[in-house]
Design a protein around this motif. Sequence first.
Motif, PDB file in Angstrom:
ATOM      1  N   ALA A 114      -5.117  -2.513 -11.549  1.00 55.38           N
ATOM      2  CA  ALA A 114      -5.986  -3.622 -11.137  1.00 55.38           C
ATOM      3  C   ALA A 114      -5.554  -4.100  -9.756  1.00 55.38           C
ATOM      4  CB  ALA A 114      -5.901  -4.774 -12.136  1.00 55.38           C
ATOM      5  N   PRO A 115      -6.493  -4.572  -8.925  1.00 52.92           N
ATOM      6  CA  PRO A 115      -6.140  -4.950  -7.553  1.00 52.92           C
ATOM      7  C   PRO A 115      -5.475  -6.303  -7.387  1.00 52.92           C
ATOM      8  CG  PRO A 115      -8.471  -5.258  -7.898  1.00 52.92           C
ATOM      9  CD  PRO A 115      -7.938  -4.622  -9.159  1.00 52.92           C
ATOM     10  N   ALA A 116      -5.455  -7.152  -8.401  1.00 52.43           N
ATOM     11  CA  ALA A 116      -4.868  -8.501  -8.347  1.00 52.43           C
ATOM     12  C   ALA A 116      -5.827  -9.526  -7.754  1.00 52.43           C
ATOM     13  CB  ALA A 116      -3.535  -8.525  -7.594  1.00 52.43           C
ATOM     14  N   SER A 117      -6.592  -9.147  -6.728  1.00 48.93           N
ATOM     15  CA  SER A 117      -7.562 -10.063  -6.119  1.00 48.93           C
ATOM     16  C   SER A 117      -8.464  -9.247  -5.194  1.00 48.93           C
ATOM     17  CB  SER A 117      -6.849 -11.162  -5.318  1.00 48.93           C
ATOM     18  OG  SER A 117      -6.212 -10.600  -4.179  1.00 48.93           O
ATOM     19  N   PRO A 118      -9.650  -9.779  -4.862  1.00 51.00           N
ATOM     20  CA  PRO A 118     -10.509  -9.048  -3.927  1.00 51.00           C
ATOM     21  C   PRO A 118      -9.823  -8.733  -2.602  1.00 51.00           C
ATOM     22  CG  PRO A 118     -11.759 -10.774  -5.014  1.00 51.00           C
ATOM     23  CD  PRO A 118     -10.313 -10.971  -5.413  1.00 51.00           C
ATOM     24  N   GLY A 119      -8.936  -9.643  -2.150  1.00 47.48           N
ATOM     25  CA  GLY A 119      -8.243  -9.428  -0.889  1.00 47.48           C
ATOM     26  C   GLY A 119      -7.315  -8.235  -0.900  1.00 47.48           C
ATOM     27  N   LYS A 120      -6.983  -7.743  -2.090  1.00 50.61           N
ATOM     28  CA  LYS A 120      -6.084  -6.596  -2.199  1.00 50.61           C
ATOM     29  C   LYS A 120      -6.775  -5.386  -2.812  1.00 50.61           C
ATOM     30  CE  LYS A 120      -2.125  -9.683  -2.441  1.00 50.61           C
ATOM     31  NZ  LYS A 120      -1.065 -10.284  -3.250  1.00 50.61           N
ATOM     32  N   ALA A 121      -8.099  -5.418  -2.890  1.00 47.64           N
ATOM     33  CA  ALA A 121      -8.849  -4.339  -3.532  1.00 47.64           C
ATOM     34  C   ALA A 121      -8.626  -2.997  -2.841  1.00 47.64           C
ATOM     35  CB  ALA A 121     -10.337  -4.676  -3.559  1.00 47.64           C
ATOM     36  N   LEU A 122      -8.543  -3.001  -1.518  1.00 44.77           N
ATOM     37  CA  LEU A 122      -8.402  -1.740  -0.793  1.00 44.77           C
ATOM     38  C   LEU A 122      -7.080  -1.047  -1.095  1.00 44.77           C
ATOM     39  CD1 LEU A 122      -9.954  -2.673   2.665  1.00 44.77           C
ATOM     40  CD2 LEU A 122     -11.009  -1.419   0.781  1.00 44.77           C
ATOM     41  N   ARG A 123      -6.117  -1.782  -1.665  1.00 46.79           N
ATOM     42  CA  ARG A 123      -4.844  -1.159  -2.012  1.00 46.79           C
ATOM     43  C   ARG A 123      -4.995  -0.152  -3.150  1.00 46.79           C
ATOM     44  NH1 ARG A 123      -0.091  -5.805  -1.492  1.00 46.79           N
ATOM     45  NH2 ARG A 123      -0.881  -6.811   0.382  1.00 46.79           N
ATOM     46  N   LEU A 124      -6.124  -0.202  -3.857  1.00 46.87           N
ATOM     47  CA  LEU A 124      -6.352   0.765  -4.935  1.00 46.87           C
ATOM     48  C   LEU A 124      -6.898   2.084  -4.410  1.00 46.87           C
ATOM     49  CD1 LEU A 124      -5.843  -1.707  -6.696  1.00 46.87           C
ATOM     50  CD2 LEU A 124      -7.758  -1.006  -8.134  1.00 46.87           C
ATOM     51  N   ILE A 183       0.827  -1.193   0.000  1.00 48.60           N
ATOM     52  CA  ILE A 183       0.000   0.000   0.000  1.00 48.60           C
ATOM     53  C   ILE A 183       0.865   1.248   0.000  1.00 48.60           C
ATOM     54  CG2 ILE A 183      -0.227  -0.035   2.512  1.00 48.60           C
ATOM     55  CD1 ILE A 183      -2.894   1.155  -0.020  1.00 48.60           C
ATOM     56  N   ASP A 184       2.016   1.218   0.695  1.00 46.52           N
ATOM     57  CA  ASP A 184       2.903   2.382   0.719  1.00 46.52           C
ATOM     58  C   ASP A 184       3.446   2.683  -0.675  1.00 46.52           C
ATOM     59  OD1 ASP A 184       2.533   2.718   3.418  1.00 46.52           O
ATOM     60  OD2 ASP A 184       4.372   1.677   4.006  1.00 46.52           O
ATOM     61  N   LEU A 185       3.858   1.640  -1.399  1.00 45.80           N
ATOM     62  CA  LEU A 185       4.408   1.846  -2.731  1.00 45.80           C
ATOM     63  C   LEU A 185       3.321   2.293  -3.711  1.00 45.80           C
ATOM     64  CD1 LEU A 185       6.875   1.800  -4.507  1.00 45.80           C
ATOM     65  CD2 LEU A 185       6.530  -0.648  -4.880  1.00 45.80           C
TER      66      LEU A 185
END
Length: 296
Positions: free
Chosen positions: A170-180, A150-152
């Motif tokens: 793209a978030p890569a997966s639902p588990g990483k969606a918040l990183r967007l 998330i920092d990067l």
Amino acid sequence: MTASHPPDILCIGSVLWDIIGRSDQSMRQGSDMPGRITRLPGGVALNIGMALSRFGLAPALLSAVGRDPEGDELITACAVRGLITDFIYRSDDLPTDRYMAVEGANGLIAAIADAHSLEAAGDKILGPLSDGRLPQPFTGAVALDGNLTIDLLSQMAESPLLARADLRVAPASPGKALRLGPFVKAGRGTLYVNLEEAGLLCQAEFTDSRAAATGLLTRGAARVVVTDGSKPATVADPDSMLTETPPPVHVTRVTGAGDTFMAAHIAAERSGIRAEQALHRALEATALYVSGETRI
């Protein structure tokens, strides 16, 4: 593959080995079924890059790959597939990442993405953007995946090095969606999400892709592409909204489908065709991929 000219597009994110177990029977938690287990080059950035190469573009990878036998083999596999590997960060002390999934006739059953080396490498993978190996600022297209920290990702959402780039995320997966989240907040780039990922970003539940697209734009996103499996997909910005239903097909694989859609859509738009036709081409290409008619 070595770069002889600036790449058409940068693919930034995960480059790893996909280990996929597939059964032609429906499965559930705890199922033990006969099937096939394959190992293929994968990762969101690499999947997008391979698809872009098939569509005639010259993509370069920015990622982290270990200096281990698996990494050497992966670099060779990327080059054979027409990808520029000159800019990949090779780590002496980090192993090459891996992704493992189980798929049945009823779709993806479970998956684990081990992208710890990419996360540990951090901003080292972005060196070519600032040290002169790539044009400054980069004005081409950039496909970015959410396997970065998330920092990067926050840094990249504000970076002047990417201020003039055609940024696709793209978030890569639902588990990483918040990183967007940083890209929504900054109003940067085109976001490619599915219905579940859109809901997570908006902290809401949506019944269809049009509602999800509206929700993301309301929260500040500059432009969004929302897919919903076999149901209608939507491309939207504050001035327009397009929706189309994918063609019906028999699904034989699902891993990499979203990456294929994103690559096909980017390639179509970069060719200069109208937005409606670009969405249509992307949905057609994805249908061919999930039906097994497009080679990996």
